[in-house]
Enzyme design. Sequence first.
Site, PDB file in Angstrom:
ATOM      1  N   LYS A 249     -35.625 -83.971 -56.731  1.00  0.00           N
ATOM      2  CA  LYS A 249     -35.634 -85.408 -57.009  1.00  0.00           C
ATOM      3  C   LYS A 249     -34.225 -85.960 -56.790  1.00  0.00           C
ATOM      4  O   LYS A 249     -33.240 -85.383 -57.273  1.00  0.00           O
ATOM      5  CB  LYS A 249     -36.096 -85.634 -58.446  1.00  0.00           C
TER       6      LYS A 249
ATOM      7  N   SER B 112     -41.009 -91.431 -62.569  1.00  0.00           N
ATOM      8  CA  SER B 112     -40.070 -91.661 -61.493  1.00  0.00           C
ATOM      9  C   SER B 112     -39.919 -90.489 -60.524  1.00  0.00           C
ATOM     10  O   SER B 112     -39.267 -90.622 -59.488  1.00  0.00           O
ATOM     11  CB  SER B 112     -38.690 -92.007 -62.075  1.00  0.00           C
TER      12      SER B 112
ATOM     13  N   SER C  30     -41.692 -89.202 -66.640  1.00  0.00           N
ATOM     14  CA  SER C  30     -41.354 -89.189 -65.217  1.00  0.00           C
ATOM     15  C   SER C  30     -41.689 -87.892 -64.502  1.00  0.00           C
ATOM     16  O   SER C  30     -41.708 -87.862 -63.273  1.00  0.00           O
ATOM     17  CB  SER C  30     -39.862 -89.497 -65.033  1.00  0.00           C
TER      18      SER C  30
END
Length: 534
Positions: free
Chosen positions: A129, A204, A228
């Site tokens: 990420k 996210s 997330s």
Amino acid sequence: MELIPRLLLIFVKFVAIFASALQSAYIWACGRRIRPYGLPASINPLLVLSIQELRTRLCRRQITAVDLVDAYIDRVKLVNSRLNAVVSERFAQALRDAATVDERIAAAGENAAQLFERQPLLGMPVTVKESCALANMPFTVGSLARSELKATADGVVVARIRDAGAIPLLVSATPEYCYSTDTDTLLNGRCLNPFDFERTPGGSSGGEGALIGAGASLFGIGSDIGGSIRIPSFFCGIFGHKPTGGVVTPAGHFPDSSDADFQQYLVVGPMSRFAVDLPQLLELMAGEQAVQLRLHEPLQLKQLQVHYALGFQGLNGWMHQQVEPEIKASILKAVEHLQKLEISVHQAKLSGFDNSLEIALSGIARLSQMPFVLDAGPAAGAESKVRETLKQLMQSLYGKSCYTTNALIFDLMRRCNAFMSVQKLEKYHREALALTRELTQLLGENGVLLFPTMHAPAPKHGWTPLQLWGVDYTLLFNVLGLPATHVPMGLNRKGLPIGFSVIAAPYQDRLCLRVAVELERAFGGWQSLSQIAK
């Protein structure tokens, strides 16, 4: 309960009901439409093997690290043209890294197993990420104001995974500042769900969810401050684990904060198609703190006490959007299976969840040192931050702002103390501490709670502000510091992933993971790409 947040919650609930009815009427009027899949159905056999299986084959020299890395690179190239999940790649360097691994394995000869004892992820491709710093790679986190930034060094967890031998392939898409459950930014564009291109992969860690769900990543490094990891895992049909608060450091992550609670709320954790890989990944990510988790301690399923709930209860449950029946059915299906294994199962009465929304939102509102998106870029320095946030929010609805709508909604909520007084923030903080104690006592050292990850599967693009008002399903457990693993349980009648979370008391992550492994064995876990493409 607080008046303004609850009125907003009820308003959103009825808007969602009305919008759902309109969508259903439109689909009925237009006739059934084929969903826009388009992902290649065929898949390299290497891509359906777990880390454990791949390690054995590498050690025995049945496959090479170059072949493995190349297979994942090919898959990323195939799917990313549709998913838009990659911010930047390092494929050429990854192949060089893999060639070096093959040379080391060949030189070790009969002692190759010792290499994997020292580096258990040797030769394994990993995706990262973008908010988890990977040296010399973009570190923009979906923000136009950060568009030129690159990470100068690996974040702590990324460094640990690389030290274990893993080979990073790329950095994946996130929402702006990670402040959204939808991965759609002005900088990188919209990331799509591999199960339905008209839907969000979540956020996210949305890029990670999309790639892993599409079979284009062996495992990913995600982060979670309010769901997330779990929300993209839910929307994309994979496993994701949010560790106990404070066990896995967020050092090297953006956004960051000097708030004391931030180190408890924000955690870095693993995302994978294979539950069997999660315990070792968690151990490596936790580093020296892993000893607290007792991951190697033997655990028999019959030792467990399983509690379950089908959503929030009473008045609080009525105010929330209702949990979809197929999600409830997936919990009951797991309950029935666990009962057949002679495990003690009880339906939980969670009166302490009555103020779930206030406890969850107040926890984030108290993080005054966590950055605001409006503190960077052309709107920084405005005299009234609330007024300027509202102005930018209105402009964003018409594409006239340099910030994204969902990130501005998150900013506004924090600037307004989640529409509560400072005294109320402290009150709900005390309630959070009391609820943590209550759940710790209820679950103990052998109890887990099965609970919806969210009330509904992945929404269509543009509808995530409605889904956002169910975020206390996940955010609550960040504020409480409890570990939680999302478990995929197949697809609903629309072909979208469903599942739920397994939650335990602090430092009892091994219980969540043990249940996830059993449910993967019983129900199959991640759906193969051939099933996705049907």
